[in-house]
Design a protein around this motif. Structure first.
Motif, PDB file in Angstrom:
ATOM      1  N   ASP A  18       0.599  10.846  -0.805  1.00  0.00           N
ATOM      2  CA  ASP A  18       0.303   9.456  -0.458  1.00  0.00           C
ATOM      3  C   ASP A  18      -1.169   9.157  -0.730  1.00  0.00           C
ATOM      4  OD1 ASP A  18       2.887   9.111   0.379  1.00  0.00           O
ATOM      5  OD2 ASP A  18       2.433   9.657   2.470  1.00  0.00           O
ATOM      6  N   SER A  19      -1.415   7.997  -1.323  1.00  0.00           N
ATOM      7  CA  SER A  19      -2.793   7.568  -1.578  1.00  0.00           C
ATOM      8  C   SER A  19      -3.376   6.911  -0.328  1.00  0.00           C
ATOM      9  CB  SER A  19      -2.829   6.583  -2.745  1.00  0.00           C
ATOM     10  OG  SER A  19      -2.100   5.407  -2.414  1.00  0.00           O
ATOM     11  N   ASP A  20      -4.697   6.704  -0.363  1.00  0.00           N
ATOM     12  CA  ASP A  20      -5.346   6.027   0.776  1.00  0.00           C
ATOM     13  C   ASP A  20      -4.771   4.637   0.990  1.00  0.00           C
ATOM     14  OD1 ASP A  20      -6.910   8.222   1.130  1.00  0.00           O
ATOM     15  OD2 ASP A  20      -8.642   7.419   0.039  1.00  0.00           O
ATOM     16  N   TRP A  21      -4.452   3.962  -0.088  1.00  0.00           N
ATOM     17  CA  TRP A  21      -3.920   2.606   0.010  1.00  0.00           C
ATOM     18  C   TRP A  21      -2.566   2.606   0.705  1.00  0.00           C
ATOM     19  CZ3 TRP A  21       0.166  -0.219  -2.279  1.00  0.00           C
ATOM     20  CH2 TRP A  21       0.038  -1.623  -2.197  1.00  0.00           C
ATOM     21  N   GLU A  22      -1.724   3.586   0.385  1.00  0.00           N
ATOM     22  CA  GLU A  22      -0.402   3.655   0.994  1.00  0.00           C
ATOM     23  C   GLU A  22      -0.490   4.056   2.474  1.00  0.00           C
ATOM     24  OE1 GLU A  22       2.419   4.946  -2.778  1.00  0.00           O
ATOM     25  OE2 GLU A  22       1.168   6.479  -1.811  1.00  0.00           O
ATOM     26  N   VAL A  23      -1.399   4.992   2.768  1.00  0.00           N
ATOM     27  CA  VAL A  23      -1.578   5.374   4.170  1.00  0.00           C
ATOM     28  C   VAL A  23      -2.071   4.198   5.000  1.00  0.00           C
ATOM     29  CG1 VAL A  23      -2.864   6.865   5.745  1.00  0.00           C
ATOM     30  CG2 VAL A  23      -1.966   7.791   3.605  1.00  0.00           C
ATOM     31  N   PHE A  24      -3.027   3.455   4.423  1.00  0.00           N
ATOM     32  CA  PHE A  24      -3.557   2.289   5.133  1.00  0.00           C
ATOM     33  C   PHE A  24      -2.461   1.250   5.350  1.00  0.00           C
ATOM     34  CE2 PHE A  24      -5.520  -1.925   5.125  1.00  0.00           C
ATOM     35  CZ  PHE A  24      -6.425  -1.790   6.159  1.00  0.00           C
ATOM     36  N   ASN A  25      -1.628   1.030   4.334  1.00  0.00           N
ATOM     37  CA  ASN A  25      -0.539   0.059   4.480  1.00  0.00           C
ATOM     38  C   ASN A  25       0.441   0.476   5.578  1.00  0.00           C
ATOM     39  OD1 ASN A  25      -1.747  -1.208   2.375  1.00  0.00           O
ATOM     40  ND2 ASN A  25       0.028  -1.168   0.980  1.00  0.00           N
ATOM     41  N   ALA A  26       0.736   1.755   5.649  1.00  0.00           N
ATOM     42  CA  ALA A  26       1.687   2.235   6.652  1.00  0.00           C
ATOM     43  C   ALA A  26       1.142   2.018   8.065  1.00  0.00           C
ATOM     44  CB  ALA A  26       1.993   3.706   6.412  1.00  0.00           C
ATOM     45  N   GLN A  27      -0.135   2.346   8.260  1.00  0.00           N
ATOM     46  CA  GLN A  27      -0.717   2.162   9.593  1.00  0.00           C
ATOM     47  C   GLN A  27      -0.854   0.687   9.949  1.00  0.00           C
ATOM     48  OE1 GLN A  27      -4.385   4.326   9.864  1.00  0.00           O
ATOM     49  NE2 GLN A  27      -3.392   6.338   9.701  1.00  0.00           N
ATOM     50  N   LEU A  28      -1.241  -0.130   8.980  1.00  0.00           N
ATOM     51  CA  LEU A  28      -1.365  -1.564   9.243  1.00  0.00           C
ATOM     52  C   LEU A  28      -0.003  -2.171   9.568  1.00  0.00           C
ATOM     53  CD1 LEU A  28      -3.171  -4.079   9.310  1.00  0.00           C
ATOM     54  CD2 LEU A  28      -2.785  -4.352   6.856  1.00  0.00           C
ATOM     55  N   GLY A  29       1.046  -1.718   8.884  1.00  0.00           N
ATOM     56  CA  GLY A  29       2.382  -2.228   9.159  1.00  0.00           C
ATOM     57  C   GLY A  29       2.848  -1.899  10.572  1.00  0.00           C
ATOM     58  N   GLU A  30       2.534  -0.702  11.064  1.00  0.00           N
ATOM     59  CA  GLU A  30       2.899  -0.334  12.428  1.00  0.00           C
ATOM     60  C   GLU A  30       2.188  -1.222  13.448  1.00  0.00           C
ATOM     61  OE1 GLU A  30       1.980   3.752  12.884  1.00  0.00           O
ATOM     62  OE2 GLU A  30       3.555   4.458  11.520  1.00  0.00           O
ATOM     63  N   ILE A  31       0.935  -1.535  13.176  1.00  0.00           N
ATOM     64  CA  ILE A  31       0.179  -2.387  14.101  1.00  0.00           C
ATOM     65  C   ILE A  31       0.746  -3.795  14.130  1.00  0.00           C
ATOM     66  CG2 ILE A  31      -2.075  -3.425  14.526  1.00  0.00           C
ATOM     67  CD1 ILE A  31      -3.343  -0.895  13.430  1.00  0.00           C
ATOM     68  N   LEU A  32       1.068  -4.344  12.951  1.00  0.00           N
ATOM     69  CA  LEU A  32       1.594  -5.709  12.899  1.00  0.00           C
ATOM     70  C   LEU A  32       2.945  -5.809  13.590  1.00  0.00           C
ATOM     71  CD1 LEU A  32       0.633  -6.910   9.288  1.00  0.00           C
ATOM     72  CD2 LEU A  32      -0.643  -7.104  11.429  1.00  0.00           C
ATOM     73  N   GLN A  33       3.763  -4.803  13.442  1.00  0.00           N
ATOM     74  CA  GLN A  33       5.053  -4.830  14.125  1.00  0.00           C
ATOM     75  C   GLN A  33       4.879  -4.752  15.639  1.00  0.00           C
ATOM     76  OE1 GLN A  33       7.225  -1.580  12.388  1.00  0.00           O
ATOM     77  NE2 GLN A  33       7.973  -2.802  10.647  1.00  0.00           N
ATOM     78  N   LYS A  34       3.898  -4.024  16.104  1.00  0.00           N
ATOM     79  CA  LYS A  34       3.656  -3.943  17.545  1.00  0.00           C
ATOM     80  C   LYS A  34       3.153  -5.275  18.095  1.00  0.00           C
ATOM     81  CE  LYS A  34      -0.010  -1.802  19.001  1.00  0.00           C
ATOM     82  NZ  LYS A  34      -0.978  -0.746  19.357  1.00  0.00           N
ATOM     83  N   TRP A  35       2.406  -6.030  17.304  1.00  0.00           N
ATOM     84  CA  TRP A  35       1.838  -7.298  17.764  1.00  0.00           C
ATOM     85  C   TRP A  35       2.817  -8.477  17.654  1.00  0.00           C
ATOM     86  CZ3 TRP A  35      -3.519  -6.485  15.004  1.00  0.00           C
ATOM     87  CH2 TRP A  35      -4.327  -5.668  15.825  1.00  0.00           C
ATOM     88  N   ASN A  36       3.971  -8.272  17.056  1.00  0.00           N
ATOM     89  CA  ASN A  36       4.984  -9.327  16.973  1.00  0.00           C
ATOM     90  C   ASN A  36       4.415 -10.562  16.261  1.00  0.00           C
ATOM     91  OD1 ASN A  36       7.369 -10.724  17.263  1.00  0.00           O
ATOM     92  ND2 ASN A  36       6.957 -11.330  19.399  1.00  0.00           N
ATOM     93  N   VAL A  37       4.155 -10.392  14.988  1.00  0.00           N
ATOM     94  CA  VAL A  37       3.524 -11.448  14.196  1.00  0.00           C
ATOM     95  C   VAL A  37       4.546 -12.250  13.405  1.00  0.00           C
ATOM     96  CG1 VAL A  37       1.323 -10.275  14.005  1.00  0.00           C
ATOM     97  CG2 VAL A  37       3.132  -9.743  12.374  1.00  0.00           C
ATOM     98  N   ASN A  38       5.797 -12.202  13.803  1.00  0.00           N
ATOM     99  CA  ASN A  38       6.825 -12.987  13.126  1.00  0.00           C
ATOM    100  C   ASN A  38       6.739 -14.450  13.532  1.00  0.00           C
ATOM    101  OD1 ASN A  38       7.814 -10.678  11.882  1.00  0.00           O
ATOM    102  ND2 ASN A  38       9.124 -10.196  13.645  1.00  0.00           N
TER     103      ASN A  38
END
Length: 938
Positions: A18-38
């Motif tokens: 995994d590249s840095d960009w993919e790792v960053f995307n994965a962590q950012l996605g987990e945060i957004l799902q926790k914050w309920n940004v729908n």
């Protein structure tokens, strides 16, 4: 023959990692799902000015995938709930429209106050775009490791776009770039089939045409997608705001320090600044006034809330956006005022951290009880007391031989004469030649409500001392001056005790636990003086009676053995009406002693129906302060209910009363005692024959009952020969020792509540003289309520925070008063406006975040006074017309264009909002754009 090739010499890259960009995307996605940004279930429009008044909730997460770390923040406005019907009205039938589109197109929060609120209240992005929810990414140490390159911008923007699409986020995501002080952001927001790009541009020297509406419209139309050009040529909506700066208002309210010794600044003259004085009805030993740099900045804002792009013209040659043509005008007041009272209280708060003892400032023996050659015999101090004999005008005129030693040999910054002046304020009866502020005895009965603030009577000795200590710490010698005054105060108390004189300025009676501890201690000292005087007067009277009796016996040559037996008898407590026989003879002869009166007219002893039941003379209750009651409670909890010492502590007073009862009723039994002492335990019962009998209650007849045990131990001893329950001499010396051994932080804890209480009362007095008490009544009641809760709180850990919050609120109230005085001067009071007009407009300033309306042409059409141009508008408009170009500090243009939200059922052809804000300040220009494009065919 070809050479063999060794594959180990070649570098192999693992492309599956995994590249840095993919790792960053994965962590950012987990945060957004926790914050309920729908997308929320319903989207409602803003109320007018709601964005600038509401509170904000900020959540933060840290991503450590990169070298410096990235912090992600989620900002969300806390809006009031509205009825469901309101949601449905604003929701429309376009499925693509989100809260972002509503916020960008909302006219309710286009322009806010001209000055920024703190970043914790309102973020720059919310102010520029009017957003209720947004996400911000920035480096952890943004000031030193900010983003500078385009590659970094694209790295995070691309990640934000991809993650938002994956998790279905409709919340815009921003990236902070360049120096944080520049407030530059770039961002993206995703919606069904739509993408909104946010860009900010800043120019120090913008082209002339871009500083006016005509050039900005041309630039705006070049940036919008081509879909809008091919559509029905819908005109853009324009909102304009011009801000003018008025002259800064300065009013000189010079510093006043009580007992200043030359510190006050009434004689300082500041050119061009009007000087006024704050009048008071009552003297308070606290400073007041405002620092010379205090001022109020004023801005006049004219707004055109919603116009079509074809209605108004604005270019370098001619502009329609001038004050006289504005439909709406407001004035904003930003006050920066520092009060000497608030500064004094905040300085005093620092004493809470000083743990040095009083001895380290004033030395040992400061109380004067052991001062070398002048030290008297301790037995003389305990047995001989000088009572003041002269009284002038109803007050004691004390002439004491040790008066001159009160202020001597006390090291500190204040001289003997200066310290004497302060003591004359605290003890006016002791210094009649210097006393200017005698205590008002009536105030101790009428003005203080002890059920509210746990303080003391206003203008009592406790309040005067507390305020003087605060003033000394700020202006008269800091900690050294404060310690010097406290030492002189305790020395004065010891002098009063040695001469059996009551402490002035203290409420009478037993220590009132509803008041502060310092007040209780002084009440205890007064009780000791009262008991001492009473006891000595009784002893003196008995000696005189004894002398008369001896003279009479010598004349009649009559010898009395009983009198001889009494010679040399000493008892701890004297009795006014007790007999002269010895205690042994009293017990053997059953002679009643210490009777007060009969209990009723027909109450008789149960075992001796011929004898009446008498109420005995008993010792007075033992007074105790709050800390003593707490110590007793803790001791009982540690010893336990079955401990003999616990029983002794609880039954000391009961034993004394039983012994006095047995002495007054020698043939009485325990039932007789209960009939008088606890009538509820003498129960009435009815037997089988219907006859009524009386008996002791169950708790009195239980085996091992404490009352029965004490009754068996009690001997018939009248109070004349009982040991005193309350040793006034011992308790008085305990109080004096307590006060003399306090550390500086303990002195602070004893006096902070009375100080704050007096400070609020002083503000109330100032407001009353200025006739503005109705303007600030809500804030004053809030302060009193907070102080009440703080004074009765037992949590030491929260005190520091609560004190600071209370001081901040009090300082804000003083700033508001300075703001009112400036606004009063601006309104032309009293020549061009009345006090009621000024107060009415200032109420709007207090309510609407430091602003009030001076022009509203919509209300003018309805005949409203403000709409027709009130007095304040008439005063300000000529000033702006004369030097309009010089006073103009900024122009704010907002251009909006929205697609048709009702194109079809699914809203597939919805083009999305287009937004541009241009902020022009002189030659500088900042463009903040939010342009939406369709992603259906991308």
């Amino acid at each position: 023959m070809a050479e063999e090739i060794d594959d180990n010499e070649f570098y192999r890259e693992n492309f599956s990692a995994d590249s840095d960009w993919e790792v960053f995307n994965a962590q950012l996605g987990e945060i957004l799902q926790k914050w309920n940004v729908n997308m929320p279930d319903a989207v409602r429009c803003f109320k007018q000015g709601e964005l600038y008044r509401c509170k904000w909730r900020v959540e933060r997460e840290l991503l450590d995938t990169l070298k410096n770390g990235i912090e992600v923040e989620f900002h969300q406005a806390i809006l009031d709930d509205v009825a469901k019907g309101e949601h449905e009205e604003q929701e429309g039938n376009c499925m693509q429209r989100t809260h972002l589109h509503e916020d960008l197109m909302s006219m309710a929060n286009t322009f806010g106050p001209p000055l920024r609120r703190t970043s914790s209240d309102l973020h720059t992005l919310a102010r520029i775009y009017g957003l209720r929810r947004f996400i911000l990414m920035h480096p952890v140490n943004a000031k030193s490791n900010f983003m500078k390159s385009t590659s970094e911008f694209n790295f995070f923007l691309s990640a934000a776009a991809v993650v938002a699409a994956e998790v279905g986020s409709v919340v815009p995501i921003f990236v902070q770039i360049y120096d944080p002080n520049w407030n530059f952001y770039t961002g993206v927001a995703m919606a069904p089939a739509l993408r909104t790009n946010f860009r900010l541009i800043g120019l120090d020297q913008a082209p002339t045409e871009c500083r006016y509406l005509m050039g900005l419209l041309t630039l705006f139309k070049e940036k919008i997608p081509n879909n809008y050009s091919s559509s029905s040529a819908q005109p853009a909506k324009v909102s304009v705001c011009t801000t003018y700066a008025l002259d800064t208002m300065r009013i000189r309210l010079p510093m006043y320090v009580p007992f200043d010794h030359g510190l006050s600044s009434e004689d300082i003259f500041v050119e061009g600044v009007d000087s006024i004085h704050l009048d008071l009805q009552q003297f308070y030993a606290l400073p007041h006034g405002y620092t010379p740099e205090s001022c109020t900045e004023m801005f006049v804002v004219y707004t055109w809330p919603e116009l079509s792009e074809h209605v108004a013209f604005d270019s370098e040659q001619r502009s329609d956006f001038i004050p006289s043509k504005a439909p709406l005008g407001k004035i904003y007041l930003s006050v920066e005022a520092s009060s000497y009272l608030s500064c004094c209280l905040k300085d005093y708060k620092s004493v809470a951290n000083i743990t040095r003892s009083l001895v380290s400032y004033v030395g040992r023996n400061f109380s004067g009880i052991s001062s070398g050659a002048e030290t008297t015999n301790p037995l003389d101090q305990l047995t001989e007391h000088q009572l003041g004999s002269k009284r002038i005008g109803g007050r004691s005129n004390y002439e004491l031989p040790t008066q001159s030693t009160l202020t001597k040999r006390l090291p500190g910054p204040m001289t003997e004469s200066e310290l004497s002046e302060l003591l004359a304020y605290l003890f006016p009866d002791m210094h009649p030649e210097m006393a200017l502020f005698p205590y008002n005895k009536q105030s101790f009965k009428d003005k203080f409500d002890p059920m509210r603030i746990k303080s003391a009577v206003p203008d009592s000795l406790v309040c005067r001392l507390s305020c003087l200590l605060t003033t000394c710490h700020a202006h008269l010698g800091s900690l050294e001056g404060m310690a010097q005054l406290w030492a002189a105060f305790t020395r004065q108390l010891r002098l009063l005790w040695d001469n059996s004189l009551a402490i002035p300025g203290i409420s009478g009676g037993f220590p009132d636990t509803r008041t502060c501890l310092l007040h209780q201690k002084l009440q205890m000292l007064n009780i000791c003086v009262e008991r001492r005087v009473q006891r000595e007067s009784v002893s003196k009277r008995k000696q005189q009676e004894q002398k008369k009796a001896n003279i009479s016996e010598d004349d009649n040559d009559d010898d009395d053995d009983d009198c001889d037996d009494d010679d040399g008898e000493f008892f701890d407590c004297d009795d006014v009406n007790s007999g002269s026989s010895s205690p042994v003879k009293a017990v053997l002869s059953f002679k009643p002693e210490g009777r007060l009166r009969q209990l009723g007219l027909n109450e008789r002893l149960l075992d001796e129906p011929e004898e009446f039941l008498y109420i005995p003379q008993t010792q007075e209750p033992v007074p105790k302060t709050e800390d003593q009651l707490q110590d007793d409670a803790e001791a009982m909890l540690k010893l336990g209910p079955g401990s003999g010492l616990t029983t002794e502590m609880m039954c000391t007073s009961l034993l004394s009363d039983m012994e006095a009862f047995k002495a007054a009723n020698p043939r009485g039994i325990m039932e007789d005692f209960i009939r008088w002492y606890s009538p509820k335990d003498w129960e009435e019962i009815q037997d089988e024959n219907g006859e009524i009998h009386h008996q002791l209650s169950v708790r009195m007849t239980t085996e091992g009952n404490t009352w029965q045990m004490v009754w068996q131990q009690a001997k018939p001893v009248p109070i004349a020969r009982q040991k005193r329950l309350f040793d006034d001499t011992h308790e008085a010396l305990k109080v004096l020792h307590y006060l003399e051994t306090r550390k500086m932080n303990e002195i602070y804890e004893l006096t902070i509540i009375p100080t704050l209480h007096t400070a609020i009362l002083k503000l109330i007095d100032i407001f009353s003289i200025a006739h503005v008490e109705d303007l600030f009544s809500t804030q004053v009641e809030q302060l009193l309520g907070d102080l009440c809760r703080l004074s009765r709180s037992n949590s030491d850990t929260a005190h520091s925070v609560n004190y600071q919050n209370l001081l901040d609120d009090l300082s804000e109230l003083e700033r508001r008063f300075y703001q009112f005085k400036c606004f009063e001067r601006l309104s032309g009071y009293p020549r061009r406006s009345s006090r009621e007009q000024v107060k009415q407009q200032f109420k709007e300033i207090l309510k609407n975040d430091n602003s009030c309306t001076i022009l509203n042409k919509k209300l003018a059409a309805a005949g409203d006074v403000i709409g027709s141009g009130g007095s304040l508008y008439d005063i300000l408009n000529p000033k702006l017309e004369q030097d309009m170009s010089e006073r103009l500090i900024s122009k704010d243009y907002v251009i909006r264009l929205d697609g048709d939200t009702k194109t079809n059922e699914k809203g597939i052809n919805y083009l999305g909002p287009q937004f541009l804000r241009a902020i022009v300040t002189g030659e500088k220009l900042r463009l903040c754009g939010a342009f939406t494009e369709s992603t259906t065919f991308v």
